[in-house]
Write an enzyme that holds these catalytic residues in place. Structure first.
Site, PDB file in Angstrom:
ATOM      1  N   LYS A  73       0.956  -1.280   0.297  1.00 18.23           N
ATOM      2  CA  LYS A  73      -0.039  -0.144  -0.356  1.00 18.23           C
ATOM      3  C   LYS A  73       0.829   1.137  -0.516  1.00 18.23           C
ATOM      4  O   LYS A  73       1.623   1.487   0.923  1.00 18.23           O
ATOM      5  CB  LYS A  73      -0.809   0.072   1.325  1.00 18.23           C
ATOM      6  CG  LYS A  73      -2.439   1.351   1.118  1.00 18.23           C
ATOM      7  CD  LYS A  73      -3.237   1.424   0.831  1.00 18.23           C
ATOM      8  CE  LYS A  73      -4.045   1.980   0.665  1.00 18.23           C
ATOM      9  NZ  LYS A  73      -3.405   2.869  -0.916  1.00 18.23           N
ATOM     10  N   LYS A  97       4.979   2.620   8.927  1.00 17.29           N
ATOM     11  CA  LYS A  97       3.992   3.690   8.829  1.00 17.29           C
ATOM     12  C   LYS A  97       1.841   2.550   9.521  1.00 17.29           C
ATOM     13  O   LYS A  97       1.479   3.244  10.050  1.00 17.29           O
ATOM     14  CB  LYS A  97       3.375   4.613   7.007  1.00 17.29           C
ATOM     15  CG  LYS A  97       2.685   5.696   7.658  1.00 17.29           C
ATOM     16  CD  LYS A  97       2.393   6.365   6.761  1.00 17.29           C
ATOM     17  CE  LYS A  97       3.416   6.739   6.433  1.00 17.29           C
ATOM     18  NZ  LYS A  97       3.310   8.264   5.057  1.00 17.29           N
ATOM     19  N   LYS A 109       5.435   1.979  -2.772  1.00 18.18           N
ATOM     20  CA  LYS A 109       5.381   3.936  -3.440  1.00 18.18           C
ATOM     21  C   LYS A 109       5.720   3.335  -4.445  1.00 18.18           C
ATOM     22  O   LYS A 109       6.435   2.647  -4.995  1.00 18.18           O
ATOM     23  CB  LYS A 109       6.470   4.337  -2.760  1.00 18.18           C
ATOM     24  CG  LYS A 109       5.979   5.962  -3.110  1.00 18.18           C
ATOM     25  CD  LYS A 109       4.905   6.526  -1.633  1.00 18.18           C
ATOM     26  CE  LYS A 109       4.952   7.561  -0.926  1.00 18.18           C
ATOM     27  NZ  LYS A 109       3.805   7.476   0.556  1.00 18.18           N
ATOM     28  N   THR A 197      -4.721  13.352   5.648  1.00 19.57           N
ATOM     29  CA  THR A 197      -3.494  13.295   6.019  1.00 19.57           C
ATOM     30  C   THR A 197      -3.429  14.633   7.098  1.00 19.57           C
ATOM     31  O   THR A 197      -2.954  14.395   7.980  1.00 19.57           O
ATOM     32  CB  THR A 197      -2.691  13.631   5.023  1.00 19.57           C
ATOM     33  OG1 THR A 197      -2.824  12.673   4.473  1.00 19.57           O
ATOM     34  CG2 THR A 197      -1.179  13.192   5.342  1.00 19.57           C
ATOM     35  N   SER A 356      -8.290   5.727   3.862  1.00 22.26           N
ATOM     36  CA  SER A 356      -7.226   4.786   2.429  1.00 22.26           C
ATOM     37  C   SER A 356      -8.221   3.002   2.969  1.00 22.26           C
ATOM     38  O   SER A 356      -8.748   2.717   2.063  1.00 22.26           O
ATOM     39  CB  SER A 356      -6.085   4.926   1.535  1.00 22.26           C
ATOM     40  OG  SER A 356      -5.589   5.765   1.236  1.00 22.26           O
TER      41      SER A 356
HETATM   42  N1  GLU Z   1       0.739   9.173   0.052  1.00 21.82           N
HETATM   43  C1  GLU Z   1       0.017   8.536   1.546  1.00 21.82           C
HETATM   44  C2  GLU Z   1       1.291   8.437   2.738  1.00 21.82           C
HETATM   45  O1  GLU Z   1       2.254   8.859   2.113  1.00 21.82           O
HETATM   46  C3  GLU Z   1      -1.457   8.011   1.107  1.00 21.82           C
HETATM   47  C4  GLU Z   1      -0.607   6.206   1.416  1.00 21.82           C
HETATM   48  C5  GLU Z   1      -2.245   5.575   1.083  1.00 21.82           C
HETATM   49  O2  GLU Z   1      -3.254   6.367   1.267  1.00 21.82           O
HETATM   50  O3  GLU Z   1      -2.174   4.509   0.977  1.00 21.82           O
HETATM   51  O4  GLU Z   1       1.320   8.049   3.507  1.00 21.82           O
END
Ligand code: GLU
Length: 423
Positions: A73, A97, A109, A197, A356
């Site tokens: 994710k 995280k 990512k 966020t 998410s």
């Molecule tokens: N891009 C966001 C982060 O760095 C969200 C990632 C997501 O929702 O999967 O946490």
């Protein structure tokens, strides 16, 4: 591209976070070795046609760091600085995280090395669709689930979802919508995802102030970044009666010691491509921004913004890392020694991936939760993780960052011990 000097340093910092936690919990060597390397690394080169008819070949990345807790994710970033090492660093942070927040997800990512501001809407749509097509079976609703990140948004996810669904058989399509999160609400996105966020960062700050027995109302703040994260941090702070006195974005820095009107500034920034021309404020330089005499400083833009060079200018007593990796390891050490409070990124900006997850669950169960329900679940998730980080920090006398990594690593280690390592 593998990496520039700065993305290589970023990846070294991410692996140093893992090494640090491994030392602190006396992690099994085999687990440590597994967590230090991404599982899968994908580079795709794909062509797109520009408006002038020329073809360009772009480079895209997807790093799947770890999936011991669940499907990979993490966001998809469109930024000219995107490369393999930056993706590796950001994917590593996602694993920790998700573990810290107890989400049944791993870390990933990726993105494309372009400056999206140089592409028209139709061109961007072609980039997203060709990139998704190139990724093919390497993403999937139970395998790897992208989301927005810097330079991408709900529309990007809409195009990504549509492209993916079109490659499925008709019977599979409805069920595959959760291949991405952060979609427009009309396409199955979740209420509250866009602000998640920023709101999560504000909840983390509220938790800290509660523990310190301090009151947030009237506290001054400066926020770097006014995109999807920074603008919602500023709005949430205003709801808490804090005074947001400075906002920095790519167009410039606006400052008003009496507090900025965030609702008006948000409207202005959307109409004028940035905050710089807002009236009812002074403009200051980025150097002056970091040296402002405020209570709370929130880097909510790019990584490596607070470094050995500017760390000694900082006068805020609390830093909330709403961006990923905004404070270098060297600067973190200086801040920690000076007794500043630093809410680390894997906690401070986890609200996005938490919601998410709620989106993914709603899609999976064909349900719709209310905005209120989502916000209170988000608050509880951030406060629960904050409680756990807070108690580790107190027990061990370590930094907040170390405490967050220790908590996440304990879970990852436990899961590896229970599952064992194949074969
Ligand atoms: N891009 C966001 C982060 O760095 C969200 C990632 C997501 O929702 O999967 O946490």
């Amino acid at each position: 591209m593998t990496g520039t000097a700065s993305s290589t340093l970023l990846y070294q910092e991410a692996t140093a976070n893992v090494e640090d936690a491994a030392r602190a919990i006396d992690m099994d060597q085999k687990v440590r070795r597994v967590l230090l390397k991404p599982m899968n690394e994908l580079i795709v080169n794909f062509p797109i046609q520009r408006e002038n008819g020329e073809h360009e070949v772009l480079q895209g990345y997807r790093i799947q760091h770890n999936n011991v807790l669940g499907p990979f994710k993490g966001g998809m970033r469109f930024h000219q600085g995107m490369d393999l090492n930056e993706s590796r660093a950001l994917a590593t942070w996602m694993t920790f995280k998700c573990a810290l927040l107890n989400l049944p997800f791993g870390g990933a990512k990726g993105g494309v090395a372009i400056n999206p501001a140089h592409y028209g809407t139709a061109e961007l749509e072609r980039v997203v669709r060709r990139f998704t097509h190139a990724l093919g079976e390497n993403i999937g609703p139970e395998f790897d689930i992208p989301a927005p990140d810097m330079g991408t948004d709900a529309q990007t996810m809409g195009w990504m979802m549509d492209t993916y669904l079109n490659s499925r058989g008709p019977g599979e399509r409805q069920n595959a919508r959760r291949v991405v999160t952060g979609k427009p609400v009309e396409l199955g996105g979740s209420l509250g995802r866009e602000s998640a966020t920023g709101r999560g960062a504000a909840y983390a700050l509220r938790h800290l102030y509660g523990q310190l027995d301090r009151t947030l109302s009237g506290q001054s703040a400066a926020v770097q970044g006014f995109g999807n994260v920074g603008s919602h941090v500023a709005a949430a702070f205003t709801e808490l009666n804090m005074k947001v006195v400075a906002i920095a974005d790519i167009s410039g820095v606006v400052y008003n010691p009496e507090g900025l009107d965030i609702a008006k500034l948000t409207l202005h920034a959307s109409q004028h491509r940035g905050v710089a021309t807002f009236d009812a404020c002074d403009t200051i330089t980025p150097e002056e921004f970091f040296a402002l005499d405020v209570d709370v400083l929130v880097p909510a833009a790019l990584e490596s913004q607070i470094t050995a060079e500017n760390v000694n200018d900082i006068r805020a007593h609390t830093i909330v890392e709403a961006a990923n990796g905004p404070v270098t390891a060297e600067a973190s050490k200086v801040l920690e020694e000076a007794g500043l409070n630093l809410i680390p990124d894997i906690l401070a900006n986890a609200g996005g991936v938490v919601v998410s997850y709620y989106e993914w669950v709603q899609n999976k169960t064909s349900s719709r939760w209310t905005a209120r329900d989502i916000d209170s679940r988000l608050r509880d998730a951030i406060w629960d993780a904050s409680d756990r980080v807070w108690s580790i920090r107190n027990d061990r006398g370590c930094s907040w960052r170390q405490a967050a990594y220790i908590e996440a690593s304990n879970l990852l280690q436990k899961v590896y011990r229970l599952r064992g390592i194949f074969p």
